[in-house]
Design a protein around this motif. Structure first.
Motif, PDB file in Angstrom:
ATOM      1  N   ASP A 158      53.266  89.510  52.726  1.00 58.19           N
ATOM      2  CA  ASP A 158      53.218  89.376  51.401  1.00 58.19           C
ATOM      3  C   ASP A 158      51.950  88.635  50.782  1.00 58.19           C
ATOM      4  O   ASP A 158      51.937  87.692  49.863  1.00 58.19           O
ATOM      5  CB  ASP A 158      54.514  88.689  50.434  1.00 58.19           C
ATOM      6  CG  ASP A 158      55.726  89.676  50.970  1.00 58.19           C
ATOM      7  OD1 ASP A 158      55.488  90.828  50.745  1.00 58.19           O
ATOM      8  OD2 ASP A 158      56.864  89.077  51.126  1.00 58.19           O
TER       9      ASP A 158
ATOM     10  N   VAL B 212      49.741  88.822  58.238  1.00 60.58           N
ATOM     11  CA  VAL B 212      49.816  88.471  56.880  1.00 60.58           C
ATOM     12  C   VAL B 212      51.030  89.041  56.324  1.00 60.58           C
ATOM     13  O   VAL B 212      51.268  90.338  56.518  1.00 60.58           O
ATOM     14  CB  VAL B 212      48.553  89.207  56.191  1.00 60.58           C
ATOM     15  CG1 VAL B 212      48.629  88.769  54.851  1.00 60.58           C
ATOM     16  CG2 VAL B 212      47.400  88.437  56.774  1.00 60.58           C
TER      17      VAL B 212
ATOM     18  N   VAL C  25      50.482  86.209  52.558  1.00 59.96           N
ATOM     19  CA  VAL C  25      50.158  85.082  53.106  1.00 59.96           C
ATOM     20  C   VAL C  25      49.905  85.105  54.728  1.00 59.96           C
ATOM     21  O   VAL C  25      50.928  85.557  55.295  1.00 59.96           O
ATOM     22  CB  VAL C  25      51.487  84.232  52.949  1.00 59.96           C
ATOM     23  CG1 VAL C  25      51.286  82.834  53.255  1.00 59.96           C
ATOM     24  CG2 VAL C  25      51.559  84.015  51.317  1.00 59.96           C
ATOM     25  N   GLN C  26      48.886  84.623  55.122  1.00 55.14           N
ATOM     26  CA  GLN C  26      48.769  84.568  56.401  1.00 55.14           C
ATOM     27  C   GLN C  26      49.713  83.607  57.242  1.00 55.14           C
ATOM     28  O   GLN C  26      50.054  82.378  57.070  1.00 55.14           O
ATOM     29  CB  GLN C  26      47.341  84.054  56.857  1.00 55.14           C
ATOM     30  CG  GLN C  26      47.057  83.815  58.152  1.00 55.14           C
ATOM     31  CD  GLN C  26      46.982  85.145  59.152  1.00 55.14           C
ATOM     32  OE1 GLN C  26      46.372  86.044  58.842  1.00 55.14           O
ATOM     33  NE2 GLN C  26      47.819  85.256  60.139  1.00 55.14           N
ATOM     34  N   GLN C  27      50.451  84.235  58.070  1.00 56.36           N
ATOM     35  CA  GLN C  27      51.634  83.690  58.869  1.00 56.36           C
ATOM     36  C   GLN C  27      50.793  82.671  59.847  1.00 56.36           C
ATOM     37  O   GLN C  27      49.649  82.733  60.291  1.00 56.36           O
ATOM     38  CB  GLN C  27      52.633  84.294  59.514  1.00 56.36           C
ATOM     39  CG  GLN C  27      53.138  85.471  58.686  1.00 56.36           C
ATOM     40  CD  GLN C  27      54.189  84.680  57.756  1.00 56.36           C
ATOM     41  OE1 GLN C  27      54.900  84.261  58.156  1.00 56.36           O
ATOM     42  NE2 GLN C  27      53.727  84.560  56.359  1.00 56.36           N
ATOM     43  N   THR C  28      51.374  81.695  60.338  1.00 58.83           N
ATOM     44  CA  THR C  28      50.691  80.494  61.380  1.00 58.83           C
ATOM     45  C   THR C  28      51.836  80.377  62.455  1.00 58.83           C
ATOM     46  O   THR C  28      52.889  80.537  62.403  1.00 58.83           O
ATOM     47  CB  THR C  28      50.340  79.174  60.549  1.00 58.83           C
ATOM     48  OG1 THR C  28      51.717  78.687  60.256  1.00 58.83           O
ATOM     49  CG2 THR C  28      49.559  79.608  59.259  1.00 58.83           C
TER      50      THR C  28
ATOM     51  N   SER D 218      55.513  81.122  57.530  1.00 58.21           N
ATOM     52  CA  SER D 218      54.512  80.982  56.606  1.00 58.21           C
ATOM     53  C   SER D 218      54.429  79.597  55.748  1.00 58.21           C
ATOM     54  O   SER D 218      54.147  79.399  54.357  1.00 58.21           O
ATOM     55  CB  SER D 218      55.041  81.934  55.495  1.00 58.21           C
ATOM     56  OG  SER D 218      56.222  81.563  54.931  1.00 58.21           O
ATOM     57  N   CYS D 219      54.397  78.504  56.700  1.00 55.82           N
ATOM     58  CA  CYS D 219      54.306  77.299  55.810  1.00 55.82           C
ATOM     59  C   CYS D 219      52.837  77.048  55.362  1.00 55.82           C
ATOM     60  O   CYS D 219      51.874  77.023  56.312  1.00 55.82           O
ATOM     61  CB  CYS D 219      54.741  76.179  56.874  1.00 55.82           C
ATOM     62  SG  CYS D 219      54.867  74.448  56.043  1.00 55.82           S
ATOM     63  N   PRO D 220      52.801  76.948  54.150  1.00 51.42           N
ATOM     64  CA  PRO D 220      51.095  76.466  53.628  1.00 51.42           C
ATOM     65  C   PRO D 220      50.588  75.335  54.051  1.00 51.42           C
ATOM     66  O   PRO D 220      51.608  74.283  54.295  1.00 51.42           O
ATOM     67  CB  PRO D 220      51.367  76.808  52.188  1.00 51.42           C
ATOM     68  CG  PRO D 220      52.753  76.527  51.757  1.00 51.42           C
ATOM     69  CD  PRO D 220      53.470  77.197  52.988  1.00 51.42           C
TER      70      PRO D 220
END
Length: 152
Positions: free
Chosen positions: A62, A60, A64-67, A77-79
């Motif tokens: 900032d 994670v 945001v869960q990284q993928t 970190s593309c949402p």
């Protein structure tokens, strides 16, 4: 662990490549005798160095869960709901008729669903249908017709 032997009689073991791992404990030679014994990292994990015995979970950053995709050597970190360019880091929202559940790619909406854009992939309700891919809306049944199933 994290290694394989390239051929019979070889005196050295080679590291599994980035994006792959070999977690076998080494008690069976057949678990380390080919590069195919190095398994791809699963989605949401990565191997950024050679010779790993396990893949690391994407962090994670900032908040945001990284993928990652299967076999990744890095996480991003593309949402969900966006297409992302891995070269320059830019992103754009998925257009109407497409959707994304994460991973950086927008997919065409499947038949039987409507996709207004972003993350939404909504089954066509009874009384409507959609026979084509990539559509934003479902079509209502015309007079004299019916459709009782969801996502038809």
């Amino acid at each position: 662990t994290g290694k394989f032997q390239a051929g019979s009689g070889s005196s050295t073991c080679l590291d599994c490549p980035k994006g792959k791992f070999n977690g076998a404990d080494g008690t069976l030679a057949t678990d380390h005798d080919e590069v195919k014994d190095c398994a791809r990292c699963a989605s949401g994990t990565y191997a950024d160095v050679l010779g790993l015995s396990a893949c690391e979970d994407c962090p994670v950053v900032d908040g945001v869960q990284q993928t990652s995709a299967p076999g990744a050597s890095a996480c991003g970190s593309c949402p969900a709901g966006f297409a992302c360019n891995s070269v320059d880091g830019s992103s754009s929202p998925c257009a109407a008729g497409t959707y994304s559940d994460g991973g950086g790619v927008c997919y065409d909406c499947p038949a039987g669903y409507r996709c207004p854009g972003g993350t939404d992939r909504i089954a066509c309700p009874p009384g409507s249908s959609q026979s084509e891919e990539g559509q934003e809306e479902c079509a209502f049944c015309p007079a004299g017709k019916f459709q009782r199933n969801e996502n038809a």
